[in-house]
Design an enzyme around this catalytic site. Structure first.
Site, PDB file in Angstrom:
ATOM      1  CB  SER A 149      15.126 -18.116  -9.394  1.00  0.00           C
ATOM      2  OG  SER A 149      13.778 -18.319  -8.989  1.00  0.00           O
ATOM      3  CE1 TYR A 162      13.493 -13.345 -12.080  1.00  0.00           C
ATOM      4  CE2 TYR A 162      12.581 -15.480 -11.496  1.00  0.00           C
ATOM      5  CZ  TYR A 162      13.351 -14.375 -11.171  1.00  0.00           C
ATOM      6  OH  TYR A 162      13.969 -14.308  -9.946  1.00  0.00           O
TER       7      TYR A 162
HETATM    8  N1  LIG Z   1      12.967 -11.993  -4.059  1.00  0.00           N
HETATM    9  C1  LIG Z   1      12.763 -13.244  -4.440  1.00  0.00           C
HETATM   10  O1  LIG Z   1      11.767 -13.873  -4.046  1.00  0.00           O
HETATM   11  C2  LIG Z   1      13.753 -13.937  -5.344  1.00  0.00           C
HETATM   12  C3  LIG Z   1      13.628 -15.316  -5.523  1.00  0.00           C
HETATM   13  C4  LIG Z   1      14.519 -15.984  -6.334  1.00  0.00           C
HETATM   14  C5  LIG Z   1      15.533 -15.282  -6.961  1.00  0.00           C
HETATM   15  N2  LIG Z   1      15.640 -13.948  -6.779  1.00  0.00           N
HETATM   16  C6  LIG Z   1      16.750 -13.267  -7.460  1.00  0.00           C
HETATM   17  O2  LIG Z   1      17.544 -12.633  -6.480  1.00  0.00           O
HETATM   18  C7  LIG Z   1      18.234 -11.524  -7.063  1.00  0.00           C
HETATM   19  C8  LIG Z   1      18.025 -10.297  -6.173  1.00  0.00           C
HETATM   20  O3  LIG Z   1      16.635 -10.027  -6.147  1.00  0.00           O
HETATM   21  P1  LIG Z   1      15.915  -9.152  -5.003  1.00  0.00           P
HETATM   22  O4  LIG Z   1      14.725  -9.908  -4.614  1.00  0.00           O
HETATM   23  O5  LIG Z   1      16.913  -8.700  -4.011  1.00  0.00           O
HETATM   24  O6  LIG Z   1      15.413  -7.958  -5.932  1.00  0.00           O
HETATM   25  P2  LIG Z   1      15.536  -6.372  -5.767  1.00  0.00           P
HETATM   26  O7  LIG Z   1      14.683  -5.822  -6.847  1.00  0.00           O
HETATM   27  O8  LIG Z   1      15.306  -5.975  -4.362  1.00  0.00           O
HETATM   28  O9  LIG Z   1      17.074  -6.125  -6.102  1.00  0.00           O
HETATM   29  C9  LIG Z   1      17.595  -6.253  -7.408  1.00  0.00           C
HETATM   30  C10 LIG Z   1      18.704  -5.237  -7.578  1.00  0.00           C
HETATM   31  O10 LIG Z   1      19.227  -5.382  -8.898  1.00  0.00           O
HETATM   32  C11 LIG Z   1      19.468  -4.068  -9.394  1.00  0.00           C
HETATM   33  N3  LIG Z   1      19.415  -4.018 -10.858  1.00  0.00           N
HETATM   34  C12 LIG Z   1      18.344  -4.236 -11.655  1.00  0.00           C
HETATM   35  N4  LIG Z   1      18.661  -3.996 -12.922  1.00  0.00           N
HETATM   36  C13 LIG Z   1      19.977  -3.614 -12.945  1.00  0.00           C
HETATM   37  C14 LIG Z   1      20.863  -3.217 -13.966  1.00  0.00           C
HETATM   38  N5  LIG Z   1      20.482  -3.100 -15.243  1.00  0.00           N
HETATM   39  N6  LIG Z   1      22.138  -2.921 -13.620  1.00  0.00           N
HETATM   40  C15 LIG Z   1      22.528  -2.988 -12.338  1.00  0.00           C
HETATM   41  N7  LIG Z   1      21.728  -3.345 -11.318  1.00  0.00           N
HETATM   42  C16 LIG Z   1      20.464  -3.645 -11.624  1.00  0.00           C
HETATM   43  C17 LIG Z   1      18.316  -3.222  -8.819  1.00  0.00           C
HETATM   44  O11 LIG Z   1      18.609  -1.830  -8.844  1.00  0.00           O
HETATM   45  C18 LIG Z   1      18.195  -3.788  -7.432  1.00  0.00           C
HETATM   46  O12 LIG Z   1      18.973  -3.080  -6.497  1.00  0.00           O
HETATM   47  C19 LIG Z   1      17.667 -11.376  -8.469  1.00  0.00           C
HETATM   48  O13 LIG Z   1      18.550 -11.987  -9.381  1.00  0.00           O
HETATM   49  C20 LIG Z   1      16.359 -12.146  -8.399  1.00  0.00           C
HETATM   50  O14 LIG Z   1      15.954 -12.614  -9.666  1.00  0.00           O
HETATM   51  C21 LIG Z   1      14.780 -13.252  -5.982  1.00  0.00           C
END
Ligand SMILES: NC(=O)c1ccc[n+]([C@@H]2O[C@H](COP(=O)([O-])OP(=O)(O)OC[C@H]3O[C@@H](n4cnc5c(N)ncnc54)[C@H](O)[C@@H]3O)[C@@H](O)[C@H]2O)c1
Length: 260
Positions: A149, A162
Site C-alpha cells: 500500500s 495497518y
Molecule cells: N482499496 C484500497 O484503497 C487499497 C489501497 C492500498 C492497498 N490495498 C490492499 O489491496 C488488497 C486488496 O484490497 P481490496 O481493496 O480489494 O479489499 P477487499 O476487502 O475488497 O478484498 C480483500 C479480500 O481479502 C479477503 N480476505 C480477508 N481476510 C482473509 C483471510 N483471512 N483469508 C483469505 N482471504 C481473506 C477478503 O475476503 C476479500 O475478498 C489488500 O491487501 C489491501 O490492504 C487496498
C-alpha cells in the site's frame, strides 16, 4: 523463457491469486485471465470465489477456486499443494488478500486487533512466499507480487497496525527478492493508492475515517481514486516475462500520491 511480443503475456502461466473475491482481486483475475493465465483463485469468501471462477470459465478462461483462510499456515500450505496437484506447476502468485485497520489511535489498539491485522496483512504474505517459492523452483522459477500500500511508505493517523503491516510487506518483498533472485524467482510489491473497492466502502462508512478520504483524494495528483483493474494491470506486467529484470521493487500505482 524468451520474450515474444506476439503471445498473450501470461500465456499458459499458472497464477495463484489470494483475496480473489475482493475488489482488487476480482478485477485482477479478469485482467490475468484475459492475458492467458490459468488461475487458482483463493479467498475466505467461498460463494463469491466460486462464482468468479465459474464466470471466468464461462468466458472460456481456465480458473478454479480453492478456499483458504490465510490466518492458518496449514491452509496456505494446502493451497499451494492443491495448486501443484491440479496444475503441476506454479509460475506466478499475486498475494493480495488483506484487511483494513480499526481506525483508532495506537494506544486504543488492542493486542488482538494488532495481531489480527499483522497476521492477515503481513504474516500471511510471509507464509505464502514460504510455500510458493519451493513450488516455483520445481519448474525453474516464477514471479511473486505482494499487495502492500502507499501506507507501506507513509503514515496516516489512526492506522498503526495497518501501516506497520504494509511497511513489513515491502520489507519482506525486498528480503525475499534477495534470497531468491539468483534462483529465478522475482518478488515485487505493488503500492496502490486509494482504490474503489469494498474495503474503501467500509472505510467510507466509518465516520472516524471518512473525512480523511476526500483529503487523501487531493493528494493523488490525478485527483481521483484508482479503479481495481488498474492495480490488476500492474500485477499482470510484474507477473509476466516482460518484467524479467524487475526484482525487489515497491511499485506505486497511485496516480502520483506518493510523489506529491
Ligand atoms: N482499496 C484500497 O484503497 C487499497 C489501497 C492500498 C492497498 N490495498 C490492499 O489491496 C488488497 C486488496 O484490497 P481490496 O481493496 O480489494 O479489499 P477487499 O476487502 O475488497 O478484498 C480483500 C479480500 O481479502 C479477503 N480476505 C480477508 N481476510 C482473509 C483471510 N483471512 N483469508 C483469505 N482471504 C481473506 C477478503 O475476503 C476479500 O475478498 C489488500 O491487501 C489491501 O490492504 C487496498
Amino acid at each position: 523463457m524468451e520474450f515474444d511480443a506476439m503471445r498473450p503475456i501470461l500465456d499458459g502461466k499458472v497464477v495463484l491469486v489470494t483475496g480473489g473475491a475482493g475488489g482488487i482481486g476480482t478485477a485482477a483475475c479478469t485482467v490475468l485471465a484475459q492475458a492467458g493465465a490459468r488461475l487458482v483463485i483463493s479467498d475466505i469468501a467461498q460463494e463469491t470465489g466460486h462464482n468468479i471462477a465459474n464466470a471466468l470459465c464461462d468466458q472460456g478462461h481456465e480458473a478454479i477456486f480453492v478456499p483458504a483462510d490465510l490466518s492458518s499456515e496449514v491452509a496456505i500450505e494446502r493451497l499451494v499443494a492443491e495448486t501443484m496437484s491440479r496444475f503441476g506447476r506454479l509460475d506466478g502468485a499475486f498475494n493480495n488478500a488483506g484487511m483494513e485497520q480499526g481506525n483508532t489511535p495506537l494506544d486504543k489498539i488492542t493486542l488482538s486487533q494488532w495481531d489480527r491485522v499483522i497476521q492477515i496483512d503481513l504474516t500471511a504474505v510471509f507464509l505464502c512466499i514460504k510455500y510458493q517459492v519451493p513450488a516455483m523452483l520445481q519448474n525453474g522459477g516464477g514471479s511473486i507480487v505482494n499487495t502492500a500500500s502507499g501506507l507501506g511508505q507513509i503514515a496516516i493517523p489512526n492506522a498503526a497496525e495497518y501501516v506497520a503491516a504494509k511497511h513489513g510487506v515491502i520489507g519482506i518483498t525486498r528480503a525475499a527478492a534477495a534470497d531468491y533472485g539468483a534462483m529465478g524467482v522475482r518478488v515485487n510489491a505493488l503500492l496502490p493508492g486509494i482504490v474503489r473497492t469494498p474495503m474503501l466502502e467500509r472505510l467510507s462508512n466509518d465516520a472516524s475515517f471518512s473525512p480523511l478520504i476526500e483529503k487523501m483524494k487531493m493528494r493523488h495528483m490525478m485527483q481521483r481514486f484508482a479503479e481495481p483493474h488498474e492495480i490488476g494491470e500492474a500485477a499482470k506486467w510484474l507477473l509476466s516475462d516482460g518484467a524479467s529484470f524487475v526484482n525487489g521493487v515497491a511499485l506505486a500505482v497511485d496516480g502520483g500520491a506518493l510523489a506529491n
